[in-house]
Design a protein around this motif. Structure first.
Motif, mmCIF file in Angstrom:
data_model
loop_
_atom_site.group_PDB
_atom_site.id
_atom_site.type_symbol
_atom_site.label_atom_id
_atom_site.label_comp_id
_atom_site.label_asym_id
_atom_site.label_seq_id
_atom_site.Cartn_x
_atom_site.Cartn_y
_atom_site.Cartn_z
ATOM 1 N N MET A 141 0.891 -1.161 0.000
ATOM 2 C CA MET A 141 0.000 0.000 0.000
ATOM 3 C C MET A 141 0.926 1.207 0.000
ATOM 4 S SD MET A 141 -3.192 0.428 2.597
ATOM 5 C CE MET A 141 -4.617 1.399 2.135
ATOM 6 N N HIS A 142 1.267 1.661 -1.201
ATOM 7 C CA HIS A 142 2.315 2.685 -1.347
ATOM 8 C C HIS A 142 1.689 4.069 -1.435
ATOM 9 C CE1 HIS A 142 5.950 4.380 -3.751
ATOM 10 N NE2 HIS A 142 6.110 4.560 -2.466
ATOM 11 N N PHE A 143 1.825 4.811 -0.319
ATOM 12 C CA PHE A 143 1.342 6.201 -0.267
ATOM 13 C C PHE A 143 2.458 7.123 -0.754
ATOM 14 C CE2 PHE A 143 -2.614 5.987 2.246
ATOM 15 C CZ PHE A 143 -2.558 4.667 2.677
ATOM 16 N N PHE A 144 2.083 8.344 -1.050
ATOM 17 C CA PHE A 144 3.075 9.339 -1.485
ATOM 18 C C PHE A 144 3.137 10.473 -0.469
ATOM 19 C CE2 PHE A 144 4.542 7.687 -5.511
ATOM 20 C CZ PHE A 144 3.706 6.577 -5.596
ATOM 21 N N LEU A 152 -2.502 9.652 -4.594
ATOM 22 C CA LEU A 152 -2.272 8.306 -5.127
ATOM 23 C C LEU A 152 -1.933 7.271 -4.048
ATOM 24 C CD1 LEU A 152 -1.927 6.562 -7.707
ATOM 25 C CD2 LEU A 152 0.521 7.038 -7.565
ATOM 26 N N VAL A 153 -2.507 6.074 -4.201
ATOM 27 C CA VAL A 153 -2.044 4.910 -3.435
ATOM 28 C C VAL A 153 -1.862 3.763 -4.431
ATOM 29 C CG1 VAL A 153 -2.522 3.264 -1.592
ATOM 30 C CG2 VAL A 153 -3.293 5.618 -1.352
ATOM 31 N N ALA A 180 -6.727 4.993 -5.863
ATOM 32 C CA ALA A 180 -5.939 3.768 -5.796
ATOM 33 C C ALA A 180 -5.761 3.182 -7.188
ATOM 34 C CB ALA A 180 -6.649 2.759 -4.892
ATOM 35 N N VAL A 181 -4.619 2.545 -7.403
ATOM 36 C CA VAL A 181 -4.399 1.807 -8.650
ATOM 37 C C VAL A 181 -3.845 0.428 -8.302
ATOM 38 C CG1 VAL A 181 -4.028 3.758 -10.225
ATOM 39 C CG2 VAL A 181 -2.098 2.893 -8.903
#
Ligand SMILES: NC(=O)c1ccc[n+]([C@@H]2O[C@H](COP(=O)([O-])OP(=O)(O)OC[C@H]3O[C@@H](n4cnc5c(N)ncnc54)[C@H](O)[C@@H]3O)[C@@H](O)[C@H]2O)c1
Length: 506
Positions: A141-144, A152-153, A180-181
């Motif tokens: 679960m990559h947050f910015f 974006l997540v 989310a993608v």
């Protein structure tokens, strides 16, 4: 176990990312348990969250009641056992595979059949799941950064991730107001992979003496409408961080020249010229403000009034200029030909990946120039040109005079294949295409990711549609034959798209 709006969220690591993610989850109404093993980290995190939420209340973007509720939903702790009731634990500790795996094992012991999402920026999710009792319960679960602001997540599936869990986490992130993608675990995921050419091509242009930091940044901001140019962005990220992401991506792809790190950036990084955080990088900073070292390379126009031009053939995306010329009272004759503007003794081509000087040689004519692509020729206030090495001095001044008549400044760089924006965008599209070819994500996700993870004005595939896939193909082929470097080899997805025709978005 299903993850939904009632799930209790655990956060491991209360640093920059963890505390921001805790805030996001609590704002969405989840009970959040925030754990860190460093004395002071959780208190610090809670203080920053309190301050950030107070600012929202001051600005009228949040009620005092919502703020109090959000704070009350976050429980800080230094005892890992307190995470026991959690349904989903988002891990945001140090970027080290072994340390992360160690804590995952502890979490499985303490929390039973908990689901774990890692916020890793670079470690394979499949690798992180290795050794877990339930590797299917592990996702990315990559947050910015900053997590409360960036939309974006990237929701990353490892080889063993449970499909339902991946979908639940995707829905959860969207329910938190994020975009989310879905991403297949692979080095750099989407954003950190596709963004590489944005920095790398700019560094190469500088290394080849084509232009300066300031001019390249100005071209990126005006013609590409990027919020920040590549050099000021590298200064913001930190040259050390940006260099190490490039180096790790390069090594992960077995030293593919597409990801070659830059000696210039290595030198800046090793010299401690890290950017904003050290007060000096590509630019100097004083009191948080960037001091520009050089002026942009802007052409002083001649006093000539250009009253007639001929446009031979199609200028592609730059056909947008024709109504602007006409509106400015210039007589535009349209004729058949290879796509260029002619006036006086000058031929001005849209860049196609060859140098203006190569075209000069092919045509056996001196006064050849090229101009760069633009995201919007009407809205931009500058157009970038390059003249043939054989061109006479009046060429750039007369082109600047022409562009002045339509209200544009003329920036100039040394003659170089594909110039600045065309080269950068073609390489972004190529990497985007390769990401899709490799099954990492679909086309729409690429654009969502680049628009929301790094704030690109439009994603690479929207650019491709604007320019036409054949323009990208021609540019890359010309770059590859100029440099004799497989770095510029065209991804098969672009070749296929060109064969079948059509656009990415119908
Ligand atoms: N900073 C970014 O821009 C960014 C963006 C996206 C993802 N990430 C990723 O997020 C993760 C965290 O990055 P960050 O920038 O928030 O780091 P950070 O250094 O700000 O915070 C890490 C926190 O984890 C704590 N920690 C370290 N080891 C621990 C352990 N064994 N048990 C409990 N707590 C521990 C530290 O005390 C620290 O408070 C990394 O994997 C990083 O790659 C960072």
């Amino acid at each position: 176990m299903r993850i939904d709006s009632n799930s209790i969220i655990g956060i491991v690591g209360a640093g920059i990312m963890g505390r921001g993610i805790a805030q996001v989850a609590a704002k969405a109404g989840h009970k959040v348990i925030l754990y860190d093993n460093w004395d002071g980290a959780v208190d610090n995190a809670m203080n920053i969250n309190e301050k950030e939420l107070s600012k929202l209340v001051e600005k009228g973007k949040m009620t005092q009641e919502t703020k109090d509720k959000t704070i009350s939903l976050m429980t800080p702790t230094m005892q890992i056992e307190d995470l026991a009731p959690c349904d989903l634990i988002i891990e945001a500790i140090i970027e080290n595979k072994e340390i992360k795996q160690e804590i995952f094992k502890q979490l499985e012991d303490i929390c039973g059949d908990v689901c774990i999402a890692s916020n890793t920026s670079s470690i394979s999710i499949s690798a992180l799941a290795n050794g877990l009792k339930r590797p299917d319960r592990m996702v990315g679960m990559h947050f910015f950064n900053p997590a409360p602001i960036m939309k974006l997540v990237e929701v990353i599936s490892g080889l063993q991730s449970d499909k339902q869990l991946v979908e639940d986490v995707y829905n959860l992130a969207n329910s938190w107001g994020k975009k989310a993608v879905f991403v297949k675990s692979s080095p750099g995921f989407i954003v950190n992979r596709i963004a590489r050419p944005f920095y790398a091509e700019a560094l190469r242009l500088y290394e080849e003496g084509v232009s300066t930091f300031a001019t390249i940044d100005e071209v990126a901001r005006t013609s590409g409408r990027f919020k920040m140019g590549p050099f000021e962005l590298m200064d913001l990220i930190g040259n050390d961080t940006n260099y190490s992401v490039t180096e790790s991506t390069f090594n992960s792809y077995y030293q593919d020249s597409r990801f070659n790190p830059s000696l210039t950036q290595q030198e800046f990084s090793q010299a401690g010229l890290l950017g904003r955080k050290s007060g000096i990088g590509f630019y100097k900073y004083e009191d948080g403000k960037q001091l520009c070292r050089e002026k942009y390379n802007e052409v002083e126009p001649s006093n000539n009034k250009i009253s007639d031009i001929t446009v031979f053939g199609s200028l592609g995306v730059a056909n947008e200029l024709i109504p602007l010329f006409k509106k400015a009272g210039i007589n535009v004759i349209e004729d058949e030909g290879d796509g260029y503007i002619e006036f006086n003794d000058i031929k001005l081509f849209l860049t196609n990946g060859k140098m203006a000087s190569q075209i000069s040689k092919e045509l056996n004519e001196k006064n050849i120039a090229q101009f760069d692509i633009n995201i919007d020729y009407d809205l931009t206030d500058s157009i970038t040109i390059a003249t043939s090495l054989l061109a006479q001095k009046h060429v750039e001044k007369n082109i600047a005079a022409l562009f002045t008549q339509i209200g544009k400044r003329t920036l100039i760089i040394k003659d170089s294949p594909a110039m600045v924006i065309s080269r950068t965008i073609s390489m972004l599209v190529n990497e985007a295409s390769s990401t899709v070819t490799n099954g990492v994500c679909d086309e729409a996700s690429v654009d969502i990711a680049m628009e929301n993870g790094v704030n690109y004005p439009i994603g690479p595939f929207k650019w491709a549609d604007k320019l036409g896939i054949d323009f990208i193909l021609e540019t890359l082929n010309n770059l590859e034959s100029f440099y004799k470097d497989t770095r510029y080899r065209v991804d098969r997805g672009i070749i296929e798209k060109s064969i079948i025709g059509g656009k990415y978005y119908e």
